[in-house]
Design a protein around this motif. Structure first.
Motif, mmCIF file in Angstrom:
data_model
loop_
_atom_site.group_PDB
_atom_site.id
_atom_site.type_symbol
_atom_site.label_atom_id
_atom_site.label_comp_id
_atom_site.label_asym_id
_atom_site.label_seq_id
_atom_site.Cartn_x
_atom_site.Cartn_y
_atom_site.Cartn_z
ATOM 1 N N ARG A 13 0.817 -1.216 0.000
ATOM 2 C CA ARG A 13 0.000 0.000 0.000
ATOM 3 C C ARG A 13 0.849 1.264 0.000
ATOM 4 N NH1 ARG A 13 -5.063 -1.217 0.876
ATOM 5 N NH2 ARG A 13 -5.617 0.893 1.511
ATOM 6 N N TYR A 15 4.277 3.728 -0.905
ATOM 7 C CA TYR A 15 5.048 4.074 -2.106
ATOM 8 C C TYR A 15 6.201 3.089 -2.333
ATOM 9 C CZ TYR A 15 8.751 6.528 -4.651
ATOM 10 O OH TYR A 15 9.770 6.844 -5.508
ATOM 11 N N ILE A 18 4.924 -0.499 -3.267
ATOM 12 C CA ILE A 18 4.363 -0.591 -4.623
ATOM 13 C C ILE A 18 5.478 -0.562 -5.670
ATOM 14 C CG2 ILE A 18 2.883 0.564 -6.320
ATOM 15 C CD1 ILE A 18 1.197 1.593 -3.958
ATOM 16 N N SER A 50 3.564 4.739 -8.535
ATOM 17 C CA SER A 50 3.678 4.271 -7.145
ATOM 18 C C SER A 50 3.229 5.363 -6.178
ATOM 19 C CB SER A 50 5.124 3.877 -6.839
ATOM 20 O OG SER A 50 5.541 2.807 -7.658
ATOM 21 N N GLY A 53 -0.521 5.616 -6.435
ATOM 22 C CA GLY A 53 -1.145 4.493 -5.729
ATOM 23 C C GLY A 53 -1.139 4.685 -4.231
ATOM 24 N N GLU A 54 -0.023 5.178 -3.676
ATOM 25 C CA GLU A 54 0.048 5.426 -2.236
ATOM 26 C C GLU A 54 -0.967 6.482 -1.820
ATOM 27 O OE1 GLU A 54 3.632 6.101 0.866
ATOM 28 O OE2 GLU A 54 3.364 7.717 -0.602
ATOM 29 N N ASN A 57 -4.455 4.995 -1.797
ATOM 30 C CA ASN A 57 -4.613 4.128 -0.619
ATOM 31 C C ASN A 57 -4.780 4.950 0.649
ATOM 32 O OD1 ASN A 57 -4.503 1.587 -1.874
ATOM 33 N ND2 ASN A 57 -2.259 1.624 -1.926
#
Length: 560
Positions: A13, A15, A18, A50, A53-54, A57
């Protein structure tokens, strides 16, 4: 549904996680791409995604966290969640305190035939800093002595114009940030409307309203929607009587309330009359904070405003405005002695005790008699000898020990009848980074002297002695010019004011100083074993104060 994504695992989850997962998978699927340096455009793109994505999340986790009362951090989230269970967040609570009015000599009345004078409820008293209190009970004075008058730090707002009705559903009108919880009496067009805790039980014709705290910590009047509560017709004046308060600013120190608008000279010629608050004002708070809501909202749902069992009485008392910690002695179906401590600590006084009694009485079963008492604070006395580790500074080591002990045995981290165990103290200090070893030389409890049916402070110097090896309950009663001491309800001895007294079993020594005591005034207290674990049973909150911690720290200049 099974996850088909092979690039990022469901537990990746952050940085770094990922990015590591993506690069690892890239090496498996595309081994010909060997350049994984930060300057590679593909790695730069992976790096960007990445980060995205972090961030996504983080938003998802925050949404989940803000969906539960136990984990939410935003006040707006807490407000919305409590509305789902119809919990009413408390507005500001006024501080309360007992004022002592002392007449050392018999009053000399100015009017012939007059033998008393009357101080009505609502009389204003104030500190030199301009914080105003009003009396919440009437008081008649007819002789010399000490008189107790309960005060509350609030100001009456009379017949205030709140707004004009619009005739729409769920009308809302502001009462401001200093509104006192549950103090509003409201009328619309001259007709009285009733305040309710919830509109859930109101019908379409019921002239009901609620007062609700908004996300901005402002109290708002909310009316119904013609299903739950009537809708006020349009173009009518809304007027209300209510109180405002300074909240926690009203928790003034002892002996600071010294002014009054009441003119004693209009009734008596005595010049030696004095007024003061012997204890600090307590329980004043601003609007209910997140931690208190976390505690109170589930209790409200569990009890449903009815006290039947022992736990019900504890939970209902905790829901009473201004109350923090609660414990009780309980005999099912017959009686309950309920001990309370106010928000922020200190000694609960008459106004808070009376309001809590009324709050519980409205919710108890008819066959259970209740009595609300102040829990009080007993004081831990410690003497500790510690040795700092090699080349550790003695002053900073002593500061670390002091701070750790004061935090552990503060009001916030203690509870009513909390035990004090020597092993806990030794482990706490021994585990500090700068401490090598220690010796707990002395530990005993300075008891709280609980006044019975009065608020006079017992001025004394008390010390537990080495012979004290059991729990003993005592009473001190003032008669004439001295005190009668009772041990487990049996007469023990006379105690003279100004003289040190050591009880027959050498459990304690006490010197009582004069404070204009009156016949019949009684205090109860409990003594505990010396230099042993202390299992309290007197319904007090044991705390440690700086003046009761005697600490010596030895430095090690040569390594062992």
């Amino acid at each position: 549904m099974a996850l088909k994504n092979q690039w990022v695992g469901y537990i990746s989850r952050g940085y770094e996680q990922i990015k590591k997962s993506l690069l690892s998978r890239l090496g498996e699927t595309n081994p010909e791409i060997t350049d994984h340096s930060e300057s590679n455009i593909l790695v730069i793109i992976i790096d960007m995604f990445s980060g995205i994505g972090e961030q996504l999340n983080y938003y998802i986790d925050n949404m989940a966290r803000e969906s539960f009362i136990s984990t939410a951090r935003r006040y707006s989230s807490i407000v919305k969640l409590t509305r789902l269970i119809d919990y009413r967040i408390k507005a500001a609570i006024p501080a309360s305190v007992d004022l002592t009015i002392s007449l050392p000599t018999e009053p000399i009345f100015k009017l012939q035939g007059q033998d008393e004078f009357f101080i009505p409820a609502g009389t204003k008293f104030s500190t030199n800093n301009g914080i105003d209190f009003i009396s919440v009970a009437d008081l008649t004075i007819n002789s010399s002595g000490n008189y107790k008058l309960p005060l509350s730090q609030k100001e009456f707002v009379d017949n205030a114009f709140i707004g004009n009705t619009t005739g729409s559903f769920n009308q809302s009108y502001s009462l401001g940030k200093d509104y006192v919880h549950n103090s509003l009496l409201l009328s619309i067009g001259g007709q009285v409307w009733e305040r309710q805790e919830t509109l859930g039980r109101s019908g379409p014709l019921d002239k009901h309203y609620i007062v609700e705290v908004s996300e901005n910590k402002v109290a708002n009047i909310i009316f119904g929607d013609n299903i739950n509560g009537a809708v006020p017709e349009g173009n009518q004046e809304i007027r209300g009587d209510y109180y405002i308060t300074q909240g926690k600013e009203g928790n003034v120190n002892a002996n600071t309330i010294v002014n009054t608008e009441f003119v004693f000279g209009d009734y008596i010629d005595n010049q030696d009359i004095t007024i003061t608050n012997e204890l600090s004002a307590v329980s004043g708070t601003d609007y209910e904070n997140i931690e208190r809501i976390r505690r109170s909202a589930p209790l409200s749902l569990r009890t449903l405003d009815r006290a039947v069992t022992k736990q019900d009485f504890i939970d209902i008392a905790k829901l009473s405005p201004g109350v923090d910690k609660v414990d009780l002695s309980y005999k099912c179906g017959e009686k309950a002695n309920i001990y309370i401590s106010p928000n922020g600590g200190g000694i609960a006084q008459t106004a808070l005790i009376n309001s809590t009694t009324n709050y519980i009485n409205e919710r108890r079963t008819l066959n259970t008699r209740i009595r609300v008492l102040a829990s009080g604070e007993s004081e831990i006395y410690l003497e500790i000898s510690a040795t700092a580790k090699f080349r550790r500074d003695g002053i900073s080591t002593a500061n670390d020990i002091t701070n750790a002990l004061l935090e552990r045995y503060s009001y916030e981290n203690s509870g009513i009848n909390s035990p004090i165990r020597t092993s806990d103290i030794i482990a706490l200090v021994d585990n500090l980074e700068k401490v090598d070893y220690l010796s707990l030389d002395k530990i005993y409890l300075i008891p709280y002297f609980r006044s019975i049916e009065h608020s006079k402070t017992l001025l004394k110097v008390f010390k537990t002695l080495q012979n004290s090896n059991s729990i003993i309950h005592w009473e001190l009663k003032y008669y004439g010019n001295n005190f009668k001491l009772f041990k487990e309800r049996a007469y023990e001895a006379d105690v003279n004011i100004g003289e040190e007294y050591i009880d027959k079993g050498s459990n304690f020594s006490i010197t009582i100083n004069d404070n204009n005591y009156q016949d019949g005034q009684t205090w109860e207290f409990t003594t505990y074993p010396y230099n042993k674990n202390i299992e309290t049973d007197d319904f007090t909150v044991p705390i440690l104060k700086t003046e009761n911690l005697k600490l010596s720290v030895t430095e090690q200049l040569i390594q062992n």
